[in-house]
Structure formats: structure tokens, C-alpha cells
Design a protein around this motif. Structure first.
Motif, PDB file in Angstrom:
ATOM      1  N   TYR A 121      59.391  55.722   9.414  1.00  0.00           N
ATOM      2  CA  TYR A 121      59.097  54.831   8.290  1.00  0.00           C
ATOM      3  C   TYR A 121      57.603  54.824   7.994  1.00  0.00           C
ATOM      4  N   SER A 122      57.287  54.396   6.785  1.00  0.00           N
ATOM      5  CA  SER A 122      55.894  54.268   6.377  1.00  0.00           C
ATOM      6  C   SER A 122      55.544  52.795   6.293  1.00  0.00           C
ATOM      7  N   LEU A 123      54.306  52.471   6.650  1.00  0.00           N
ATOM      8  CA  LEU A 123      53.884  51.078   6.742  1.00  0.00           C
ATOM      9  C   LEU A 123      52.468  50.908   6.220  1.00  0.00           C
ATOM     10  N   ILE A 124      52.298  49.870   5.429  1.00  0.00           N
ATOM     11  CA  ILE A 124      50.962  49.400   5.045  1.00  0.00           C
ATOM     12  C   ILE A 124      50.900  47.933   5.444  1.00  0.00           C
ATOM     13  N   ARG A 125      49.840  47.561   6.138  1.00  0.00           N
ATOM     14  CA  ARG A 125      49.668  46.143   6.464  1.00  0.00           C
ATOM     15  C   ARG A 125      48.264  45.689   6.073  1.00  0.00           C
ATOM     16  N   VAL A 126      48.239  44.569   5.377  1.00  0.00           N
ATOM     17  CA  VAL A 126      46.987  43.968   4.924  1.00  0.00           C
ATOM     18  C   VAL A 126      47.068  42.468   5.158  1.00  0.00           C
ATOM     19  N   GLU A 127      45.945  41.793   5.001  1.00  0.00           N
ATOM     20  CA  GLU A 127      45.909  40.353   5.252  1.00  0.00           C
ATOM     21  C   GLU A 127      46.188  39.541   3.992  1.00  0.00           C
ATOM     22  N   LYS A 128      45.857  40.083   2.826  1.00  0.00           N
ATOM     23  CA  LYS A 128      45.947  39.305   1.586  1.00  0.00           C
ATOM     24  C   LYS A 128      47.216  39.660   0.806  1.00  0.00           C
ATOM     25  N   ALA A 129      47.962  38.625   0.436  1.00  0.00           N
ATOM     26  CA  ALA A 129      49.210  38.827  -0.290  1.00  0.00           C
ATOM     27  C   ALA A 129      48.968  39.467  -1.658  1.00  0.00           C
ATOM     28  N   ALA A 132      48.545  43.170  -1.237  1.00  0.00           N
ATOM     29  CA  ALA A 132      49.827  43.777  -0.890  1.00  0.00           C
ATOM     30  C   ALA A 132      50.697  43.939  -2.131  1.00  0.00           C
ATOM     31  N   GLN A 133      50.709  42.918  -2.988  1.00  0.00           N
ATOM     32  CA  GLN A 133      51.519  42.982  -4.198  1.00  0.00           C
ATOM     33  C   GLN A 133      51.024  44.087  -5.128  1.00  0.00           C
ATOM     34  N   GLU A 134      49.708  44.203  -5.247  1.00  0.00           N
ATOM     35  CA  GLU A 134      49.135  45.243  -6.105  1.00  0.00           C
ATOM     36  C   GLU A 134      49.494  46.637  -5.572  1.00  0.00           C
ATOM     37  N   LEU A 135      49.372  46.834  -4.272  1.00  0.00           N
ATOM     38  CA  LEU A 135      49.680  48.134  -3.685  1.00  0.00           C
ATOM     39  C   LEU A 135      51.161  48.466  -3.836  1.00  0.00           C
ATOM     40  N   TYR A 136      52.004  47.462  -3.683  1.00  0.00           N
ATOM     41  CA  TYR A 136      53.444  47.666  -3.834  1.00  0.00           C
ATOM     42  C   TYR A 136      53.780  48.178  -5.232  1.00  0.00           C
ATOM     43  N   PHE A 137      53.202  47.554  -6.252  1.00  0.00           N
ATOM     44  CA  PHE A 137      53.490  47.978  -7.628  1.00  0.00           C
ATOM     45  C   PHE A 137      52.931  49.370  -7.900  1.00  0.00           C
ATOM     46  N   ARG A 138      51.785  49.692  -7.335  1.00  0.00           N
ATOM     47  CA  ARG A 138      51.198  51.025  -7.541  1.00  0.00           C
ATOM     48  C   ARG A 138      52.087  52.107  -6.934  1.00  0.00           C
ATOM     49  N   ILE A 139      52.696  51.799  -5.786  1.00  0.00           N
ATOM     50  CA  ILE A 139      53.629  52.760  -5.177  1.00  0.00           C
ATOM     51  C   ILE A 139      54.909  52.831  -5.993  1.00  0.00           C
ATOM     52  N   GLN A 140      55.419  51.676  -6.369  1.00  0.00           N
ATOM     53  CA  GLN A 140      56.675  51.613  -7.106  1.00  0.00           C
ATOM     54  C   GLN A 140      56.586  52.349  -8.439  1.00  0.00           C
ATOM     55  N   VAL A 168      60.774  56.662  16.072  1.00  0.00           N
ATOM     56  CA  VAL A 168      60.809  55.673  17.138  1.00  0.00           C
ATOM     57  C   VAL A 168      62.194  55.037  17.147  1.00  0.00           C
ATOM     58  N   GLU A 169      62.603  54.542  18.318  1.00  0.00           N
ATOM     59  CA  GLU A 169      63.865  53.820  18.381  1.00  0.00           C
ATOM     60  C   GLU A 169      63.755  52.576  17.521  1.00  0.00           C
ATOM     61  N   ILE A 170      64.856  52.221  16.899  1.00  0.00           N
ATOM     62  CA  ILE A 170      64.814  51.216  15.848  1.00  0.00           C
ATOM     63  C   ILE A 170      64.407  49.840  16.354  1.00  0.00           C
ATOM     64  N   ASN A 171      64.554  49.589  17.654  1.00  0.00           N
ATOM     65  CA  ASN A 171      64.140  48.299  18.192  1.00  0.00           C
ATOM     66  C   ASN A 171      62.694  48.316  18.682  1.00  0.00           C
ATOM     67  N   ALA A 172      61.992  49.435  18.499  1.00  0.00           N
ATOM     68  CA  ALA A 172      60.615  49.536  18.978  1.00  0.00           C
ATOM     69  C   ALA A 172      59.623  48.742  18.128  1.00  0.00           C
ATOM     70  N   PRO A 173      59.753  48.716  16.794  1.00  0.00           N
ATOM     71  CA  PRO A 173      58.793  47.943  16.004  1.00  0.00           C
ATOM     72  C   PRO A 173      58.954  46.443  16.243  1.00  0.00           C
ATOM     73  N   HIS A 174      58.113  45.669  15.559  1.00  0.00           N
ATOM     74  CA  HIS A 174      58.236  44.209  15.559  1.00  0.00           C
ATOM     75  C   HIS A 174      59.665  43.837  15.181  1.00  0.00           C
ATOM     76  N   PRO A 175      60.260  42.822  15.830  1.00  0.00           N
ATOM     77  CA  PRO A 175      61.662  42.469  15.558  1.00  0.00           C
ATOM     78  C   PRO A 175      61.971  42.277  14.074  1.00  0.00           C
ATOM     79  N   LYS A 176      61.040  41.700  13.320  1.00  0.00           N
ATOM     80  CA  LYS A 176      61.299  41.488  11.891  1.00  0.00           C
ATOM     81  C   LYS A 176      61.315  42.814  11.137  1.00  0.00           C
ATOM     82  N   ILE A 177      60.417  43.729  11.530  1.00  0.00           N
ATOM     83  CA  ILE A 177      60.409  45.054  10.907  1.00  0.00           C
ATOM     84  C   ILE A 177      61.687  45.798  11.259  1.00  0.00           C
ATOM     85  N   TRP A 198      50.250  39.515   9.266  1.00  0.00           N
ATOM     86  CA  TRP A 198      50.097  40.559   8.265  1.00  0.00           C
ATOM     87  C   TRP A 198      51.084  40.389   7.117  1.00  0.00           C
ATOM     88  N   ILE A 199      50.708  40.971   5.980  1.00  0.00           N
ATOM     89  CA  ILE A 199      51.647  41.220   4.888  1.00  0.00           C
ATOM     90  C   ILE A 199      51.909  42.712   4.899  1.00  0.00           C
TER      91      ILE A 199
END
Length: 251
Positions: A121-129, A132-140, A168-177, A198-199
Motif C-alpha cells: 500500500y501507499s501512505l502519506i501522513r501529515v499533521e494538518k487536515a 491532507a485534504q489538498e493532497l487527496y484531491f490532487r491525487i484523485q 507486509v502482513e495485513i496486521n503489521a500496520p497500525h490497527p486502524k490502517i 497523523w492524518i
């Protein structure tokens, strides 16, 4: 008591080692090894099985000459008889696993499969919502690639790989991820989601189902053996602290 261990200028006899084993929490491991020895004592093996295990052992530790073998033995405080006993023990343990759990591997694997499947999987993590929203729309909107934005903005080590993580095994990331990934199909782009501090923006790239090949079969045998050994240790092993002998106070 004779000296059994020397470390620098310090020497230890057998009476001194017992409290040290307890102090460094090594007694449970010792107890488990004794339990295993008892269980495998009557396991038979062939000379061919021993030779194969011996060759594997030498390859594992890169002992390709007699000189290297002897040097390794000296460092371990062992002799050739000890080495033969060590390799023989490994053979017996592996046969013991097969005798007791080989017919249970398939069912155990099926119970564990949901945690053994792997993902990329691909992941971007930032502190400011807002970011994150701007980056999401740019990718979308295909304005920028996930990789480019991850390298520029992601605040974790994944920025060095363009956001790509895995397999990675699917349970390796953070439980929410892991929970998010479990609901995705390859190619799904997940909107910004708070995970801890993180966001994150996530995209599932690939899903790799676990399969019961030979390495996985060995892993399942090892897990069942370890589970059994931990249970036996809990049921059969007791530790008794050495009594403290107080010195009478003289007036």
C-alpha cells in the motif's frame, strides 16, 4: 566448585550462575529447553537425517572448514560431542513437530490466514487536515502522482520510498490502517483519516493472499509447537526464589 565461565578477569562457578540465570530472566528459557528434551528423548532418527541437519547447521553458521568449526566450538565452550548432541536435538525436535501437529497444519493455517495475507500500500501522513485534504484531491484528480506527493510531503520514513510500503502482513500496520486495508480493493484511494497524531491518505496497491507452501507449513508447525511449549511451561514449571539468609546482629 570448578570454574565454568570466564568473562574478562571475572570467573564464575556453577553455584554463582544459578542466581544470575534468575536475575537475567533466563530460567524460563532453560526450563523450556528441559521440557523439550524430555519430550523428544525417545524420538528416533536416521543417519541420513542427521547428516542433512549437520550440513544445514554448518551452512547456517558458515562453517565450511574444520578450522572454522573448531573455532565456533571454542567460542561456544563446546566440544564435538556437544555439537553432535545439538544437531541431533534439532532433528528430534523437527520430527516431534511433524508427529504431533502435521495433521493440524491446514486447519491452523485457515484460522490464521486473515492475519497472514499480505498487502502493498501507499501512505502519506501529515499533521494538518487541510494539507491532507489538498493532497487527496490532487491525487484523485491526477494532478500529481501519489509517489511525488509522498516524497515531498509525507512526514514518515515512507517518504523515502514514494509512500510505498510492503509487502507486509495485513496486521503489521497500525490497527486502524489494517482495518482500512481489509475493506479495500487494489487501487482504492482512501480519503484523509486520522490515525493517532497523523492524518493519513492510503491507497491499496496489491493484495497477496497467503498460501500454504512449504515455508508457511514450517511456520505453522513452529507456531503450534511454540504455543504448546508456552502452555506446558505455564502448567508444569514453578520457580522458587533462593531463601535470603539473614546475618544475626550482634551487640
Amino acid at each position: 566448585m570448578g570454574v565454568v565461565l570466564r568473562i574478562g578477569n571475572r570467573v564464575f562457578n556453577s553455584d554463582e550462575l544459578s542466581p544470575l540465570l534468575a536475575q537475567y530472566q533466563m530460567l524460563p528459557k532453560l526450563a523450556q529447553e528441559i521440557l523439550v528434551d524430555h519430550e523428544v528423548a525417545n524420538i528416533d532418527y536416521t543417519e541420513q537425517e542427521y547428516e542433512q541437519a549437520y550440513q544445514q547447521f554448518c551452512q547456517q553458521f558458515q562453517l565450511d572448514t574444520e578450522e572454522k568449526i573448531q573455532l565456533w566450538l571454542d567460542k561456544q565452550g563446546m566440544d564435538r560431542d556437544n555439537l553432535k548432541a545439538l544437531v541431533t536435538r534439532k532433528v528430534k525436535i523437527e520430527k516431534y513437530k511433524i508427529e504431533n501437529w502435521d495433521n493440524k497444519v491446514e486447519s491452523f493455517f485457515l484460522k490464521r490466514k486473515a492475519q497472514l495475507d499480505r498487502v502493498v500500500y501507499s501512505l502519506i501522513r501529515v499533521e494538518k487536515a487541510e494539507l491532507a485534504q489538498e493532497l487527496y484531491f490532487r491525487i484523485q484528480e491526477n494532478e500529481d502522482s501519489f509517489r511525488e506527493l509522498a516524497m515531498e510531503f509525507s512526514q514518515g520514513s515512507e517518504s523515502q520510498t514514494g509512500g510505498l510500503i510492503g509487502p507486509v502482513e495485513i496486521n503489521a500496520p497500525h490497527p486502524k490502517i489494517a482495518q482500512i486495508l481489509n475493506t479495500c480493493q487494489p487501487g482504492d484511494l482512501v480519503p484523509p483519516t486520522r490515525v493517532g497524531e497523523w492524518i493519513v491518505i492510503i491507497r491499496l496497491e496489491n493484495f497477496i493472499p497467503a498460501k500454504l507452501d512449504e515455508p508457511m507449513r514450517q511456520r505453522m508447525l513452529d507456531e503450534m509447537f511454540r504455543k504448546w511449549l508456552n502452555q506446558q511451561t505455564a502448567e508444569e514449571v514453578s520457580f522458587f526464589p533462593e531463601p535470603v539468609i539473614s546475618t544475626p546482629v550482634t551487640s
